[in-house]
Scaffold this motif. Structure first.
Motif, PDB file in Angstrom:
ATOM      1  N   GLY A   1     -22.882  26.853  52.438  1.00  0.00           N
ATOM      2  CA  GLY A   1     -22.915  26.075  51.210  1.00  0.00           C
ATOM      3  C   GLY A   1     -22.997  26.949  49.979  1.00  0.00           C
ATOM      4  N   PRO A   2     -23.019  26.347  48.796  1.00  0.00           N
ATOM      5  CA  PRO A   2     -23.045  27.119  47.545  1.00  0.00           C
ATOM      6  C   PRO A   2     -24.326  27.923  47.399  1.00  0.00           C
ATOM      7  N   TRP A   3     -24.188  29.118  46.863  1.00  0.00           N
ATOM      8  CA  TRP A   3     -25.310  30.044  46.781  1.00  0.00           C
ATOM      9  C   TRP A   3     -26.480  29.476  45.986  1.00  0.00           C
ATOM     10  N   GLU A   4     -26.228  28.592  45.061  1.00  0.00           N
ATOM     11  CA  GLU A   4     -27.321  28.038  44.248  1.00  0.00           C
ATOM     12  C   GLU A   4     -28.366  27.328  45.118  1.00  0.00           C
ATOM     13  N   HIS A   5     -27.975  26.886  46.327  1.00  0.00           N
ATOM     14  CA  HIS A   5     -28.912  26.213  47.218  1.00  0.00           C
ATOM     15  C   HIS A   5     -29.477  27.145  48.296  1.00  0.00           C
ATOM     16  N   ALA A   6     -29.120  28.427  48.248  1.00  0.00           N
ATOM     17  CA  ALA A   6     -29.438  29.342  49.353  1.00  0.00           C
ATOM     18  C   ALA A   6     -30.937  29.440  49.604  1.00  0.00           C
ATOM     19  N   ALA A   7     -31.716  29.717  48.574  1.00  0.00           N
ATOM     20  CA  ALA A   7     -33.151  29.922  48.763  1.00  0.00           C
ATOM     21  C   ALA A   7     -33.825  28.640  49.250  1.00  0.00           C
ATOM     22  N   PHE A   8     -33.430  27.502  48.680  1.00  0.00           N
ATOM     23  CA  PHE A   8     -34.040  26.238  49.086  1.00  0.00           C
ATOM     24  C   PHE A   8     -33.775  25.947  50.561  1.00  0.00           C
ATOM     25  N   VAL A   9     -32.522  26.111  50.988  1.00  0.00           N
ATOM     26  CA  VAL A   9     -32.156  25.809  52.372  1.00  0.00           C
ATOM     27  C   VAL A   9     -32.852  26.784  53.325  1.00  0.00           C
ATOM     28  N   HIS A  10     -32.886  28.050  52.960  1.00  0.00           N
ATOM     29  CA  HIS A  10     -33.553  29.048  53.788  1.00  0.00           C
ATOM     30  C   HIS A  10     -35.029  28.698  53.976  1.00  0.00           C
ATOM     31  N   ASP A  11     -35.693  28.340  52.886  1.00  0.00           N
ATOM     32  CA  ASP A  11     -37.107  27.980  52.974  1.00  0.00           C
ATOM     33  C   ASP A  11     -37.310  26.723  53.815  1.00  0.00           C
ATOM     34  N   ALA A  12     -36.377  25.780  53.702  1.00  0.00           N
ATOM     35  CA  ALA A  12     -36.485  24.549  54.487  1.00  0.00           C
ATOM     36  C   ALA A  12     -36.391  24.849  55.979  1.00  0.00           C
ATOM     37  N   PHE A  13     -35.513  25.763  56.371  1.00  0.00           N
ATOM     38  CA  PHE A  13     -35.388  26.136  57.775  1.00  0.00           C
ATOM     39  C   PHE A  13     -36.643  26.873  58.251  1.00  0.00           C
ATOM     40  N   LEU A  14     -37.176  27.764  57.420  1.00  0.00           N
ATOM     41  CA  LEU A  14     -38.386  28.486  57.807  1.00  0.00           C
ATOM     42  C   LEU A  14     -39.553  27.518  58.020  1.00  0.00           C
TER      43      LEU A  14
ATOM     44  N   ARG B   1     -29.300  18.459  48.364  1.00  0.00           N
ATOM     45  CA  ARG B   1     -28.450  19.668  48.397  1.00  0.00           C
ATOM     46  C   ARG B   1     -27.441  19.504  49.531  1.00  0.00           C
ATOM     47  N   THR B   2     -26.179  19.427  49.178  1.00  0.00           N
ATOM     48  CA  THR B   2     -25.130  19.172  50.163  1.00  0.00           C
ATOM     49  C   THR B   2     -24.447  20.475  50.571  1.00  0.00           C
ATOM     50  N   PHE B   3     -24.219  20.630  51.863  1.00  0.00           N
ATOM     51  CA  PHE B   3     -23.499  21.790  52.394  1.00  0.00           C
ATOM     52  C   PHE B   3     -22.883  21.365  53.714  1.00  0.00           C
ATOM     53  N   SER B   4     -22.383  22.305  54.509  1.00  0.00           N
ATOM     54  CA  SER B   4     -21.693  21.942  55.744  1.00  0.00           C
ATOM     55  C   SER B   4     -22.356  22.591  56.947  1.00  0.00           C
ATOM     56  N   ALA B   5     -22.186  21.946  58.091  1.00  0.00           N
ATOM     57  CA  ALA B   5     -22.708  22.464  59.356  1.00  0.00           C
ATOM     58  C   ALA B   5     -21.542  22.683  60.297  1.00  0.00           C
TER      59      ALA B   5
ATOM     60  N   GLY C   1     -24.124  41.358  42.086  1.00  0.00           N
ATOM     61  CA  GLY C   1     -24.225  39.912  41.966  1.00  0.00           C
ATOM     62  C   GLY C   1     -24.353  39.221  43.311  1.00  0.00           C
ATOM     63  N   ASP C   2     -24.516  37.908  43.240  1.00  0.00           N
ATOM     64  CA  ASP C   2     -24.743  37.111  44.437  1.00  0.00           C
ATOM     65  C   ASP C   2     -23.435  36.654  45.072  1.00  0.00           C
ATOM     66  N   PRO C   3     -23.458  36.342  46.374  1.00  0.00           N
ATOM     67  CA  PRO C   3     -22.279  35.763  47.020  1.00  0.00           C
ATOM     68  C   PRO C   3     -21.992  34.369  46.458  1.00  0.00           C
ATOM     69  N   LYS C   4     -20.800  33.887  46.711  1.00  0.00           N
ATOM     70  CA  LYS C   4     -20.471  32.510  46.341  1.00  0.00           C
ATOM     71  C   LYS C   4     -21.070  31.520  47.332  1.00  0.00           C
ATOM     72  N   LEU C   5     -21.236  31.957  48.579  1.00  0.00           N
ATOM     73  CA  LEU C   5     -21.698  31.071  49.634  1.00  0.00           C
ATOM     74  C   LEU C   5     -22.907  31.660  50.352  1.00  0.00           C
TER      75      LEU C   5
ATOM     76  N   PHE D   1     -16.686  23.909  67.036  1.00  0.00           N
ATOM     77  CA  PHE D   1     -15.954  24.608  65.981  1.00  0.00           C
ATOM     78  C   PHE D   1     -15.349  23.647  64.957  1.00  0.00           C
ATOM     79  N   HIS D   2     -16.006  22.532  64.752  1.00  0.00           N
ATOM     80  CA  HIS D   2     -15.721  21.613  63.659  1.00  0.00           C
ATOM     81  C   HIS D   2     -16.963  21.551  62.774  1.00  0.00           C
ATOM     82  N   SER D   3     -16.786  21.134  61.538  1.00  0.00           N
ATOM     83  CA  SER D   3     -17.904  21.049  60.613  1.00  0.00           C
ATOM     84  C   SER D   3     -18.107  19.619  60.154  1.00  0.00           C
ATOM     85  N   THR D   4     -19.312  19.358  59.698  1.00  0.00           N
ATOM     86  CA  THR D   4     -19.664  18.050  59.170  1.00  0.00           C
ATOM     87  C   THR D   4     -20.535  18.252  57.941  1.00  0.00           C
TER      88      THR D   4
END
Length: 448
Positions: A215-228, A196-200, A154-158, A186-189
């Motif tokens: 962030g939550p795994w459900e957004h993983a592919a979208f965020v990865h593609d956005a960075f690429l 799609r909300t997550f933390s930096a 299965g997939d990770p949670k994050l 070493f702080h997050s925002t």
């Protein structure tokens, strides 16, 4: 059938060393991620000279610690300062034994007043979980293992993606449509891309600027593609499993030191609680430095450079031992060894380019009068042009510029004299500071 414990494995092997010593063991690399995308050399240069994307989603263990006693159990069994620990902040968590020995650090993020996320190598999570359960602390614990060890797959949670390098901030501005909120080291925002909300989490590696996005795994592919997509005009390079293992050699972090848990009679119940087939029973030891006594492989947090993180303003397990060790001049110091390039080609590459070198072996480091130290992690760093090694060495040999030799080979283990001359080749090396990278050693550490 009863699952065998770590103590069962030690008893069957005859000793902790009998269990753990594995000559020729393959070095660990992250699971799931491809070994290389653009080639390890190009990938290393990316975070030095351009921008790199690293995927940390699959190889890290996560444990959520929630409840009224969350801070108390973490403070009782860790040496950190919890009086100054803001919500949204992360720290390198330092769990230590009663004798002041490191168990293995982790990244601890405070997510709420009584809520934390502890991530990294699972020894730290095991230590906290055991003491939380045995001590009757009012906390709830939930764990997400790494992908290779997740029951049922299965997939990770994050998801966890790092953007690193001199062009990290321009890429981030492109991905988010502008700069993200200014964030302390070493702080997050909280951040978002198209809802799609997550933390930096602001930090860096090998002295370079960067963020880790979680962030939550459900957004993983979208965020990865956005960075690429945002990184394409900037020459973004994805980093594979080989290159991923190497920044720590420049930044001065020693991964997975041997936890000081194998020999203390008072920890027999803990060893009986730990599964044999966990990291404590399966992370191998090897190299040219051999001792039948596991305690010769234990490490003080002072030796790892964690002295400034230790907070003596609270009572915690191991406090008295660390107070006694503070200022102990017999403790080893952490340095970087720069291997002689010609010797690297002669010994490792048989006269040719050795290619990618990665080793967690405990190799002997010798000075003019014999044993001076032991290597902890060794890797090729192409931008430097040779192999570097994070090493613990005695104070007499710790001055930058000191010449030493590294004994390159694998001692066969029990049954052979630890001091036997096995004909292993020597590699000349020069002592340099740790972290090796000047920015990591100055600005980065000052921010930490």
């Amino acid at each position: 059938m009863t699952t065998p414990s770590l103590q069962d494995g030690i008893d069957k092997a005859g000793s902790p060393i009998g269990l753990l010593w594995k000559p020729g063991a393959e070095p660990w690399t992250p699971e799931v991620v491809a070994h290389e995308y653009a080639g390890w050399r190009t990938e290393q240069h990316a975070w030095h000279e351009g921008v790199a994307l690293l995927n940390l989603s699959h190889h890290m263990y996560d444990m959520w610690i929630d409840g009224p006693d969350a801070t108390r159990v973490l403070a009782d069994y860790g040496a950190n300062n919890f009086e100054k620990f803001a919500i949204g902040q992360a720290k390198q968590y330092l769990p230590v034994t009663k004798h002041g020995l490191i168990v293995t650090d982790g990244i601890l993020a405070r997510e709420g007043e009584n809520a934390y996320l502890l991530s990294g190598v699972p020894e730290a999570q095991h230590w906290v979980q055991y003491h939380a359960e045995q001590g009757g602390y009012d906390v709830s614990l939930s764990t997400d293992p790494s992908t290779a060890f997740r029951p049922g797959g299965g997939d990770p949670k994050l998801f966890r993606y790092q953007i690193q390098g001199p062009l990290a901030l321009p890429l981030i501005e492109r991905a988010f449509g502008g700069p993200i909120p200014e964030t302390k080291f070493f702080h997050s925002t909280p951040v978002a891309i198209e809802g799609r909300t997550f933390s930096a989490l602001r930090h860096g590696m090998a002295g370079q600027a960067g963020y880790e996005f979680i962030g939550p795994w459900e957004h993983a592919a979208f965020v990865h593609d956005a960075f690429l997509k945002a990184g394409e005009p900037l020459g973004l390079v994805q980093v594979g499993a080989l290159a991923y293992t190497t920044p720590s050699v420049e930044s001065g972090w020693i991964p997975s030191p041997v936890p000081g848990i194998y020999s203390d009679p008072e920890l027999a119940d803990y060893r009986a609680w730990l599964p044999l087939f966990g990291i404590e029973g399966k992370r191998p030891l090897n190299g040219s430095f051999f001792s039948p006594n596991i305690e010769d492989f234990y490490v003080s947090p002072f030796e790892l450079g964690y002295g400034k993180m230790i907070h003596f303003g609270h009572d915690f397990n191991g406090r008295d031992a660390l107070l006694k060790a503070k200022g102990d001049e017999s403790l080893r110091q952490k340095v970087t060894l720069v291997f002689d390039p010609e010797d690297v080609r002669r010994v490792i590459g048989s006269g040719e380019d050795p290619g990618f070198v990665l080793s967690y072996a405990r190799n002997r480091v010798e000075g003019s009068s014999g044993l001076a130290g032991v290597t902890m992690q060794t890797a090729s760093i192409d931008p430097v042009g040779t192999v570097l090694s994070q090493t613990l060495i005695d104070a007499a040999h710790a001055t930058p510029g000191t010449q030493v030799t590294v004994v390159w080979g694998d001692h066969p283990g029990l049954g052979t004299d630890p001091e036997a001359d096995l004909g292993f080749p020597r590699i000349r090396a020069t002592v340099q500071p740790s972290p090796f990278d000047q920015h990591a050693r100055t600005e980065y550490r000052r921010n930490a």
